[in-house]
Design a protein around this motif. Sequence first.
Motif, PDB file in Angstrom:
ATOM      1  N   SER A  80      -3.058   2.635  11.166  1.00  0.00           N
ATOM      2  CA  SER A  80      -2.509   3.310  12.135  1.00  0.00           C
ATOM      3  C   SER A  80      -2.048   2.726  13.309  1.00  0.00           C
ATOM      4  CB  SER A  80      -3.902   3.917  13.150  1.00  0.00           C
ATOM      5  OG  SER A  80      -4.645   4.708  12.334  1.00  0.00           O
ATOM      6  N   SER A  81      -0.860   1.746  12.763  1.00  0.00           N
ATOM      7  CA  SER A  81      -0.007   1.175  13.606  1.00  0.00           C
ATOM      8  C   SER A  81       1.479   0.982  12.858  1.00  0.00           C
ATOM      9  CB  SER A  81      -0.565  -0.193  14.014  1.00  0.00           C
ATOM     10  OG  SER A  81       0.633  -0.832  14.874  1.00  0.00           O
ATOM     11  N   ASP A  82       2.558   1.233  13.417  1.00  0.00           N
ATOM     12  CA  ASP A  82       3.857   1.026  12.664  1.00  0.00           C
ATOM     13  C   ASP A  82       4.179  -0.333  12.834  1.00  0.00           C
ATOM     14  OD1 ASP A  82       4.116   3.917  12.590  1.00  0.00           O
ATOM     15  OD2 ASP A  82       5.138   4.069  14.458  1.00  0.00           O
ATOM     16  N   GLN A  83       3.762  -1.174  13.788  1.00  0.00           N
ATOM     17  CA  GLN A  83       4.109  -2.596  13.835  1.00  0.00           C
ATOM     18  C   GLN A  83       3.353  -3.473  12.764  1.00  0.00           C
ATOM     19  OE1 GLN A  83       3.644  -0.854  16.370  1.00  0.00           O
ATOM     20  NE2 GLN A  83       5.041  -1.031  18.050  1.00  0.00           N
ATOM     21  N   ILE A  84       2.099  -3.372  13.020  1.00  0.00           N
ATOM     22  CA  ILE A  84       1.183  -4.349  12.093  1.00  0.00           C
ATOM     23  C   ILE A  84       0.090  -3.654  11.234  1.00  0.00           C
ATOM     24  CG2 ILE A  84       1.211  -5.933  14.227  1.00  0.00           C
ATOM     25  CD1 ILE A  84      -1.642  -4.661  14.988  1.00  0.00           C
ATOM     26  N   ARG A  85       0.521  -2.161  10.507  1.00  0.00           N
ATOM     27  CA  ARG A  85      -0.162  -1.638   9.667  1.00  0.00           C
ATOM     28  C   ARG A  85      -0.237  -2.649   8.325  1.00  0.00           C
ATOM     29  NH1 ARG A  85       2.030   3.817   8.151  1.00  0.00           N
ATOM     30  NH2 ARG A  85       1.397   4.195  10.142  1.00  0.00           N
ATOM     31  N   ASN A  86      -1.473  -2.667   7.551  1.00  0.00           N
ATOM     32  CA  ASN A  86      -1.609  -3.264   6.485  1.00  0.00           C
ATOM     33  C   ASN A  86      -1.913  -4.818   6.678  1.00  0.00           C
ATOM     34  OD1 ASN A  86      -1.259  -0.779   4.896  1.00  0.00           O
ATOM     35  ND2 ASN A  86       0.925  -1.378   4.815  1.00  0.00           N
ATOM     36  N   SER A  87      -2.033  -5.403   7.898  1.00  0.00           N
ATOM     37  CA  SER A  87      -2.501  -6.549   8.212  1.00  0.00           C
ATOM     38  C   SER A  87      -4.411  -6.358   7.728  1.00  0.00           C
ATOM     39  CB  SER A  87      -2.245  -7.147   9.527  1.00  0.00           C
ATOM     40  OG  SER A  87      -1.097  -6.883   9.879  1.00  0.00           O
ATOM     41  N   PHE A  88      -4.493  -7.657   7.448  1.00  0.00           N
ATOM     42  CA  PHE A  88      -5.988  -7.672   7.046  1.00  0.00           C
ATOM     43  C   PHE A  88      -6.557  -9.406   7.520  1.00  0.00           C
ATOM     44  CE2 PHE A  88      -3.821  -9.867   3.323  1.00  0.00           C
ATOM     45  CZ  PHE A  88      -4.718 -10.884   3.301  1.00  0.00           C
ATOM     46  N   GLN A  89      -7.800  -9.153   7.748  1.00  0.00           N
ATOM     47  CA  GLN A  89      -8.672 -10.425   8.017  1.00  0.00           C
ATOM     48  C   GLN A  89      -9.962 -10.582   7.149  1.00  0.00           C
ATOM     49  OE1 GLN A  89      -8.083 -12.095  11.982  1.00  0.00           O
ATOM     50  NE2 GLN A  89     -10.190 -12.005  12.258  1.00  0.00           N
ATOM     51  N   THR A  90     -10.250 -11.828   6.913  1.00  0.00           N
ATOM     52  CA  THR A  90     -11.677 -12.175   6.091  1.00  0.00           C
ATOM     53  C   THR A  90     -12.289 -13.239   7.050  1.00  0.00           C
ATOM     54  OG1 THR A  90     -12.640 -12.691   4.284  1.00  0.00           O
ATOM     55  CG2 THR A  90     -10.572 -13.861   4.391  1.00  0.00           C
ATOM     56  N   GLY A  91     -13.347 -13.468   7.091  1.00  0.00           N
ATOM     57  CA  GLY A  91     -14.103 -14.430   7.991  1.00  0.00           C
ATOM     58  C   GLY A  91     -15.497 -14.840   7.485  1.00  0.00           C
ATOM     59  N   LEU A  92     -15.812 -15.972   7.631  1.00  0.00           N
ATOM     60  CA  LEU A  92     -17.229 -16.334   7.017  1.00  0.00           C
ATOM     61  C   LEU A  92     -17.862 -17.041   8.351  1.00  0.00           C
ATOM     62  CD1 LEU A  92     -18.949 -16.717   4.361  1.00  0.00           C
ATOM     63  CD2 LEU A  92     -18.090 -18.929   4.360  1.00  0.00           C
ATOM     64  N   TRP A 118      -1.094 -11.246   8.805  1.00  0.00           N
ATOM     65  CA  TRP A 118      -0.308 -10.317   9.719  1.00  0.00           C
ATOM     66  C   TRP A 118       1.041  -9.724   9.444  1.00  0.00           C
ATOM     67  CZ3 TRP A 118      -3.268  -7.686  13.333  1.00  0.00           C
ATOM     68  CH2 TRP A 118      -4.307  -8.505  13.522  1.00  0.00           C
ATOM     69  N   GLN A 119       1.380  -8.232   9.345  1.00  0.00           N
ATOM     70  CA  GLN A 119       2.559  -7.774   9.197  1.00  0.00           C
ATOM     71  C   GLN A 119       3.119  -7.715  10.946  1.00  0.00           C
ATOM     72  OE1 GLN A 119       3.465  -7.377   6.248  1.00  0.00           O
ATOM     73  NE2 GLN A 119       1.455  -7.860   5.355  1.00  0.00           N
ATOM     74  N   PRO A 120       4.504  -7.477  10.744  1.00  0.00           N
ATOM     75  CA  PRO A 120       5.437  -7.318   9.507  1.00  0.00           C
ATOM     76  C   PRO A 120       6.251  -8.343   9.088  1.00  0.00           C
ATOM     77  CG  PRO A 120       6.701  -6.874  11.319  1.00  0.00           C
ATOM     78  CD  PRO A 120       5.236  -7.057  11.783  1.00  0.00           C
ATOM     79  N   SER A 121       5.808  -9.662   9.692  1.00  0.00           N
ATOM     80  CA  SER A 121       6.963 -10.789   9.182  1.00  0.00           C
ATOM     81  C   SER A 121       6.732 -11.241   7.829  1.00  0.00           C
ATOM     82  CB  SER A 121       6.395 -12.158  10.283  1.00  0.00           C
ATOM     83  OG  SER A 121       6.695 -11.790  11.534  1.00  0.00           O
ATOM     84  N   PRO A 122       5.643 -11.276   7.071  1.00  0.00           N
ATOM     85  CA  PRO A 122       4.484 -11.735   7.608  1.00  0.00           C
ATOM     86  C   PRO A 122       4.172 -12.965   7.943  1.00  0.00           C
ATOM     87  CG  PRO A 122       4.295 -11.726   5.282  1.00  0.00           C
ATOM     88  CD  PRO A 122       5.728 -11.764   5.735  1.00  0.00           C
ATOM     89  N   PHE A 123       3.033 -13.295   8.779  1.00  0.00           N
ATOM     90  CA  PHE A 123       2.433 -14.802   8.792  1.00  0.00           C
ATOM     91  C   PHE A 123       0.944 -14.593   8.791  1.00  0.00           C
ATOM     92  CE2 PHE A 123       2.395 -12.917  13.192  1.00  0.00           C
ATOM     93  CZ  PHE A 123       1.066 -13.513  13.626  1.00  0.00           C
ATOM     94  N   ASN A 124       0.639 -16.054   8.510  1.00  0.00           N
ATOM     95  CA  ASN A 124      -0.779 -16.399   8.299  1.00  0.00           C
ATOM     96  C   ASN A 124      -1.432 -17.053   9.458  1.00  0.00           C
ATOM     97  OD1 ASN A 124      -0.696 -15.566   5.376  1.00  0.00           O
ATOM     98  ND2 ASN A 124       0.814 -17.367   5.182  1.00  0.00           N
ATOM     99  N   ARG A 125      -2.749 -16.765   9.601  1.00  0.00           N
ATOM    100  CA  ARG A 125      -3.473 -17.506  10.706  1.00  0.00           C
ATOM    101  C   ARG A 125      -4.712 -17.904  10.222  1.00  0.00           C
ATOM    102  NH1 ARG A 125      -6.073 -14.231  16.063  1.00  0.00           N
ATOM    103  NH2 ARG A 125      -5.830 -16.111  17.340  1.00  0.00           N
TER     104      ARG A 125
END
Length: 298
Positions: A282-294, A71-78
């Motif tokens: 479409s977000s100034d705060q968290i744009r370019n965040s991504f997530q993948t799941g199984l 997650w942006q902008p810090s970034p941090f991992n989850r």
Amino acid sequence: LMTLGFVGTFSAGAQTMEFSWLGIPSGTYSLGMAGTGYLSDENVAWSSFGSSAMAALSDRRLAAAMSYSRWQPSPFNRVSAGVSGKAGSGVAVSGGASFLGGRRYSVFDSGGQRTGNYMPYMLEMNVGAGVKLTDFMSVGAGFIYAMEAVAEDGKYNALAGDLMLAFIHRGFRGCVGVSSFGANLGSDGGLKSFPASAKITAGYEDSLYNGKFHLSVYTDADCYLNGSVSAAIGASVGYRELITFRGGYRYSSSAAPLPSFGTLGISFGYAGIALDLAYVLSSDQIRNSFQTGLRYSF
């Protein structure tokens, strides 16, 4: 400043709400529709993160999932994991956990001397249960333990709960209830606000051409205790279980826990196993965040 920025990453306005990260969807399928779609059978492994009631109405006997996001902008991992299963013909139990780790920052003493590094982190653990009341209606409750450790002298602990009533009739699905109502358990930094809300969601799912294609449309809305609101709409279309495309947009008022954002998602599946991908735009705060799941279910 780094610590405050980390805590306030998801605050859309001037008012900072601790534990606002609880509103981030752990299910990648749901995130691909801007956080809607959590009533879908494809998201049932994450029932304890959204609506434990719907798990009791699902035709999935057992479901398990895990996800990784940056997650942006810090970034941090989850990193998150969830599981849901039927304990009887009309009872379902679910549980999950989520860990978020931020960027390390330098720590200085009162004299300006660097004393080391610290990595802020957040933790959520939850359990839930749902009971079928009729063939088309169920009730569910969930309990959440949350912790924020944003600094060596700034750690917060809280308990929260969800209470939801869900229904399903043919292709229509819906849910109403209260979410994340909780209490601070004490901290090193004082009492903080909590993202409690009244929630309503509705959706429709259908299949076309003898089940070759499937589509769904979901919408939801939250009214938070601090007076802010959030509303979203999302949709998906797919071919059998092989591939599914998703998209959605969430609007949030200035003091809501999460900012406004849009998402796109895609899933690939076979024999009950699915790989989900979601991207935030479409977000100034968290744009370019991504997530993948199984995920896997049967």
